[in-house]
Design an enzyme around this catalytic site. Structure first.
Site, PDB file in Angstrom:
ATOM      1  CG  ASP A  58       7.559  23.205  -2.670  1.00 21.84           C
ATOM      2  OD1 ASP A  58       8.613  23.746  -2.283  1.00 21.84           O
ATOM      3  OD2 ASP A  58       6.457  23.395  -2.113  1.00 21.84           O
TER       4      ASP A  58
ATOM      5  CE  LYS B 170       3.565  21.395  -1.234  1.00 26.36           C
ATOM      6  NZ  LYS B 170       3.962  22.369  -2.253  1.00 26.36           N
TER       7      LYS B 170
ATOM      8  CE  LYS C 208       4.130  24.332   1.016  1.00 23.97           C
ATOM      9  NZ  LYS C 208       4.789  24.919  -0.146  1.00 23.97           N
TER      10      LYS C 208
END
Lengths: 288, 299
Positions: free
Chosen positions: B136, B199, B235
């Site tokens: 991430d 995300k 996400k």
């Protein structure tokens, strides 16, 4: 100027320091002693119980960690506010059949009762806590901690004094509560909620629902986040059995008090406060 | 494929986005479908711990929870991944061996990204070497807001390269992007630069994930899919605490991207406290009794 039209109050429930309507949108009719319509009260549902318990749980840590002196001040403040609004309470009591003298003494005793428990807030720990003799080098002491979220079925026939008498000992000891008001006389409980709301009682410490015990008893007793349940009126065998069985799921403390006369000594008792306390005993090593 | 001209904005109708979200939130999902959706949400969760005080003990505890979310119900799904800092990847990897649960690692000087690119690339490589299945990353919001889109694009591409086989999730940190237009632009940029997932947030900035922002990002994913045929994952992370919110997110995904996106290959929740609420709701549905956090493990 045109003639004044009387503005009638909408009686809603009291949850988290707010006055929402029941999520169910249902209501039931409430009548005065003459049989005239007094109000439409919220007919609360399972989800209202759920929401109220959630709100109460959120308020618990804050209330339990207030110092005893501060809780006493706030209980005293409720009494002050009730005193200031006594005319409204007496009027409402007389609508449901209390004589002038009865209404006056009901309000008087309610105020006195709040002050009685206000006084107990910083004393019950000394009276019921203990230092215990042990046969080792330990300082052993027991202190009391509030049980947690308490469900209360308010007495059906004493809508003000009875209500005050069951709420005060529970909150004096640092608990929070979800109260199911008297079904026949819910207006007094909502008036009392207005008093609570202007008395520095943090939102969520006392939550008051109106509706039917037959519908809601199951949800009060089976909710895993309710730690105790107090009732004073006799319940029918089936309901009592159901409550006891549901309570076993999370070992809920069920407190049944047989109180009919709310002026009696039995109705004003520090042991009522003790019913909603858990004892924590600590062994603290000491050297000699 | 032609790249989008990032200097021009994709216009976003703010009112319509928020209105659509609030309309979709009114969907009522009950009983069987609710249980199904809750279990799906659990299987999409990236159980996350990103604190300075994280210790191997805490990470091991989280891994146990990931493998067995609720001991009394052995048949409920495991979560999708455990998300940790790079220096905890090895611990997590060891404890999740054989479980099929992925290890995700934040990298690139998370959460600010304020470090030289070389440091951020090394950070990424370290996480991957330690065994991270997913990375991430955070984008350089400062550069993005200054209009240096090429720089941000190249950085993402460089990190993607450093990831190797690991999946790359690109954190836009929408709370710092201020407008839906910027969110849309950053989404387009991240997808075109090679992100496998986009995300919303690090969870360190408020506001974190919101539903309107998620909808804007989902629409960017949909448009990208129509254009290229590539499926990018989504996400939302941070601020999703209740099962009810999780269900609302699933409705957004279903209505925007369709059922193909309703699996943990293409949709994840980044959360820590959400898992317990979802578990409590599942148990409520099975037993009929409202549950108490007292009876669920603290993670």
């Amino acid at each position: 100027m045109s003639e004044h039209l009387e503005v009638l109050k909408t009686y809603k429930i009291y949850v988290g320091g707010n006055f929402p309507r029941t999520e169910s949108g249902r209501y039931y009719k409430v009548f005065d002693s003459e049989g005239d319509l007094l109000a439409n009260a919220c007919l609360c549902s399972r989800k209202d119980v759920r929401d109220a318990v959630k709100t109460a749980r959120g308020a618990f840590n804050g209330w339990a960690s207030r110092n005893a002196y501060n809780r006493g001040q706030i209980l005293y403040r409720i009494a002050e506010m009730l005193e200031g609004r006594r005319a409204e309470f007496e009027k409402q009591l007389s609508r449901i059949g209390f004589t002038k003298a009865e209404a006056e003494s009901d309000v008087n005793t309610s105020i006195d009762r709040l002050i009685y428990y206000a006084g107990w807030t910083d004393k019950y720990q000394q009276v019921f806590g203990s230092v215990n003799p042990v046969a080792s080098a330990h300082f052993n002491f027991s202190i009391l901690e509030p049980t947690g979220v308490t469900g209360i079925f308010a007495p059906e026939n004493s809508p003000l004094l009875g209500l005050v008498s069951v709420i005060a000992p529970v909150i004096a000891g640092g608990n929070v509560c979800v109260v199911l008001a008297s079904q026949a006389y819910p207006t007094l409980s909502i008036l009392f909620a207005e008093v609570l709301n202007s008395s520095d009682v943090p939102g969520g410490v006392v939550n008051i629902l109106t509706g039917k015990k037959e519908e809601l008893a199951e949800h009060f007793s089976s909710h895993m986040d309710v730690n105790a349940l107090l009732y004073t009126d006799a319940l029918n065998t089936d309901m009592k059995k159901m409550i006891d069985e549901n309570a076993s799921l999370n070992v809920k403390r069920i407190v049944k008090k047989n109180i009919e006369d709310w002026y009696s000594d039995k109705s004003q008792d520090p042991y009522l406060l003790l019913d909603f306390q858990e004892t924590k005993t600590t062994w603290h090593p000491v050297g000699f | 494929m032609n790249l989008t001209d990032f200097t021009t904005s994709v216009p976003i109708d703010h009112v319509a986005v928020e209105e659509r979200v609030s309309r979709l939130n009114k969907r009522s999902i009950k009983k069987g479908s609710k249980v199904q959706a809750l279990k799906l949400a659990l299987s999409m969760m990236d159980l996350t711990t990103l604190e300075g005080k994280d210790s191997p003990g805490k990470v091991i505890q989280l891994c146990q929870k990931a493998k067995k979310p609720y001991a009394a119900m052995p048949d409920i799904p495991t979560v999708a991944a455990v998300c940790v800092y790079p220096n905890m990847v090895k611990v997590a990897k060891d404890h999740l061996k054989g479980s099929g649960i992925h290890v995700a690692s934040v990298a690139t000087a998370f959460p600010s990204g304020m470090a030289p690119l070389s440091v951020r690339i090394d950070d990424t490589k370290f996480a991957v070497e330690q065994g991270a299945d997913e990375v991430d990353m955070v984008i350089s919001r400062g550069a993005f807001l200054a209009g240096e889109f090429n720089l941000v694009f190249d950085e993402i591409a460089a990190i993607k390269e450093a990831c190797g086989k690991a999946h790359l999730k690109v954190i836009l940190e929408t709370g710092e992007l201020h407008t839906y237009e910027n969110v849309r632009k950053a989404s387009d940029l991240a997808m075109q630069a090679g992100g496998d997932f986009i995300k919303t947030s690090t969870g360190k900035i408020s506001p974190a994930a919101t539903q309107p922002v998620t909808l804007v990002m989902l629409e960017a994913i949909r448009d990208y899919y129509y254009k290229t045929g590539k499926k990018i994952g989504m996400k939302p992370a941070g601020g999703i605490r209740t099962a009810k919110q999780a269900l609302q997110y699933l409705v957004l995904v279903k209505e925007t991207l369709g059922a193909e996106w309703l699996n943990n290959e293409l949709f994840r929740f980044g959360a820590s406290s959400l898992a317990n609420d979802v578990l409590m709701q599942i148990v409520k549905q099975e037993t009929g009794q409202y549950q108490s956090p007292d009876y669920f493990s603290i993670d």
